[in-house]
Design an enzyme around this catalytic site. Sequence first.
Site, mmCIF file in Angstrom:
data_model
loop_
_atom_site.group_PDB
_atom_site.id
_atom_site.type_symbol
_atom_site.label_atom_id
_atom_site.label_comp_id
_atom_site.label_asym_id
_atom_site.label_seq_id
_atom_site.Cartn_x
_atom_site.Cartn_y
_atom_site.Cartn_z
ATOM 1 N N SER A 6 0.742 -1.085 0.000
ATOM 2 C CA SER A 6 0.239 0.028 -0.109
ATOM 3 C C SER A 6 1.000 1.462 -0.038
ATOM 4 O O SER A 6 1.738 1.430 0.846
ATOM 5 C CB SER A 6 -0.809 -0.081 1.414
ATOM 6 O OG SER A 6 -1.343 1.312 1.456
ATOM 7 N N HIS A 31 -0.808 -0.976 -4.717
ATOM 8 C CA HIS A 31 -2.109 -0.888 -4.206
ATOM 9 C C HIS A 31 -2.326 0.786 -3.905
ATOM 10 O O HIS A 31 -1.290 1.159 -3.198
ATOM 11 C CB HIS A 31 -2.437 -1.485 -2.876
ATOM 12 C CG HIS A 31 -3.610 -1.425 -2.090
ATOM 13 N ND1 HIS A 31 -4.706 -2.215 -2.586
ATOM 14 C CD2 HIS A 31 -4.280 -0.651 -1.157
ATOM 15 C CE1 HIS A 31 -5.774 -1.814 -1.896
ATOM 16 N NE2 HIS A 31 -5.299 -0.903 -1.125
ATOM 17 N N ASP A 33 -4.413 3.843 -2.574
ATOM 18 C CA ASP A 33 -5.567 4.165 -1.651
ATOM 19 C C ASP A 33 -6.095 5.649 -1.888
ATOM 20 O O ASP A 33 -5.275 6.508 -1.563
ATOM 21 C CB ASP A 33 -4.912 4.041 -0.228
ATOM 22 C CG ASP A 33 -4.809 2.648 0.261
ATOM 23 O OD1 ASP A 33 -5.900 1.830 0.244
ATOM 24 O OD2 ASP A 33 -3.682 2.107 0.476
ATOM 25 N N MET A 35 -8.484 8.562 -1.133
ATOM 26 C CA MET A 35 -9.789 8.949 -0.283
ATOM 27 C C MET A 35 -9.925 10.353 -0.360
ATOM 28 O O MET A 35 -9.110 11.321 -0.714
ATOM 29 C CB MET A 35 -8.933 8.854 1.296
ATOM 30 C CG MET A 35 -8.184 7.446 1.569
ATOM 31 S SD MET A 35 -7.430 7.397 3.235
ATOM 32 C CE MET A 35 -6.503 5.873 3.203
ATOM 33 N N HIS A 64 -7.728 1.448 -5.058
ATOM 34 C CA HIS A 64 -8.725 1.276 -3.946
ATOM 35 C C HIS A 64 -9.394 2.613 -3.706
ATOM 36 O O HIS A 64 -8.901 3.608 -3.024
ATOM 37 C CB HIS A 64 -8.246 0.575 -2.677
ATOM 38 C CG HIS A 64 -9.090 0.529 -1.455
ATOM 39 N ND1 HIS A 64 -8.485 0.199 -0.185
ATOM 40 C CD2 HIS A 64 -10.439 0.486 -1.228
ATOM 41 C CE1 HIS A 64 -9.540 0.109 0.945
ATOM 42 N NE2 HIS A 64 -10.544 0.353 0.253
ATOM 43 N N MET A 66 -11.696 5.136 -1.689
ATOM 44 C CA MET A 66 -12.382 5.207 -0.809
ATOM 45 C C MET A 66 -13.115 6.673 -0.664
ATOM 46 O O MET A 66 -12.830 7.712 -0.005
ATOM 47 C CB MET A 66 -11.583 5.138 0.717
ATOM 48 C CG MET A 66 -11.168 3.562 1.010
ATOM 49 S SD MET A 66 -9.631 3.594 2.176
ATOM 50 C CE MET A 66 -8.357 3.439 0.792
ATOM 51 N N MET A 135 -11.732 -5.517 4.042
ATOM 52 C CA MET A 135 -10.937 -4.667 4.755
ATOM 53 C C MET A 135 -10.948 -5.353 6.298
ATOM 54 O O MET A 135 -12.048 -6.070 6.834
ATOM 55 C CB MET A 135 -11.930 -3.440 5.148
ATOM 56 C CG MET A 135 -11.965 -2.439 3.947
ATOM 57 S SD MET A 135 -10.585 -2.023 3.076
ATOM 58 C CE MET A 135 -9.666 -1.270 4.547
ATOM 59 N N ASP A 173 -6.917 -6.292 3.336
ATOM 60 C CA ASP A 173 -6.183 -5.040 3.582
ATOM 61 C C ASP A 173 -6.590 -4.391 4.660
ATOM 62 O O ASP A 173 -7.532 -4.082 5.051
ATOM 63 C CB ASP A 173 -6.959 -3.860 2.582
ATOM 64 C CG ASP A 173 -6.395 -2.744 2.343
ATOM 65 O OD1 ASP A 173 -5.323 -2.529 3.065
ATOM 66 O OD2 ASP A 173 -6.881 -1.699 1.604
HETATM 67 C C1 DX5 Z 1 -6.488 1.729 4.772
HETATM 68 C C2 DX5 Z 1 -6.012 1.370 3.576
HETATM 69 C C3 DX5 Z 1 -5.000 0.270 3.545
HETATM 70 C C4 DX5 Z 1 -3.690 0.717 4.460
HETATM 71 C C5 DX5 Z 1 -2.818 -0.464 4.733
HETATM 72 O O1 DX5 Z 1 -7.584 2.503 4.698
HETATM 73 O O2 DX5 Z 1 -7.129 1.003 2.432
HETATM 74 O O3 DX5 Z 1 -4.466 0.086 2.094
HETATM 75 O O4 DX5 Z 1 -2.833 1.715 3.843
HETATM 76 O O5 DX5 Z 1 -1.946 -0.065 5.450
HETATM 77 P P1 DX5 Z 1 -1.281 -0.957 6.745
HETATM 78 O O6 DX5 Z 1 -0.823 -2.263 6.110
HETATM 79 O O7 DX5 Z 1 -0.123 -0.112 7.278
HETATM 80 O O8 DX5 Z 1 -2.700 -1.466 7.517
HETATM 81 ZN ZN ZN Z 2 -6.452 0.207 0.515
#
Ligand code: DX5
Ligand code: ZN
Length: 216
Positions: A6, A31, A33, A35, A64, A66, A135, A173
């Site tokens: 990630s 990956h 993320d 947001m 991903h 969010m 998740m 994740d």
């Molecule tokens: C959380 C993200 C994850 C997160 C994973 O909302 O979707 O991808 O960054 O990070 P670790 O492995 O540190 O939990």
């Molecule tokens: Zn993620």
Amino acid sequence: MLIAPSLLSCDFSQFGKEIERMDLAGADYMHLDVMDGHFVPNITFGAPIMKYVRDFSDKVFDVHLMISDPLKYADDFCDAGADIITFHVECDSDIDKTIDKIISRGVKAGLVIKPNTPASAVFPYLDRISMVLVMTVEPGFGGQSFMADMLPKVREIKAEIEKRNLDVIIEADGGIGLSNIKDCAEAGVDVAVAGTSVFKAPDPKKAIEEMKKACE
Ligand code: DX5
Ligand code: ZN
């Protein structure tokens, strides 16, 4: 087990170089993320930034989302070079329309479920998606503790996929590292997202190798 570092835990001043570093360290997927500060209480980056870093690796870009309205932004992430786009079943967009939009662009679509959402929430869509992302922390931040009580949900989804003989993979994740990755593999996880455990490791390549080995 495939490993998807990630990038949320990377040094964003070197975003492209960090992707290159993960590629060399043996990452299977990147990956990313995304947001929006609305669906989750944190803001990261959007499609324009992703477009800048796309060329730093040929690996699968696993995006991903969010965000509250993935349908509105799906085209932008397809244009930016996503290979897989996962979005939350809890979002405000029409789920069917969002899946259709992503697939119509030749990109794989996946659905994500938060810890309090039951496995059955994705069952109506399983024959049209390529991935279910479970998740194992509340979405929003890296570095949280793994919720082992999500593993029965992984088993339930795996059983449904097998029962219907579908070609859908499961990604998990949040909080995944050497101490729990084997449990994930045994429950049926195909792709493990790992932020902290890879980026904070003294040697990310070794961390990825060890996690893969633990699942053999
Ligand atoms: C959380 C993200 C994850 C997160 C994973 O909302 O979707 O991808 O960054 O990070 P670790 O492995 O540190 O939990
Ligand atoms: Zn993620």
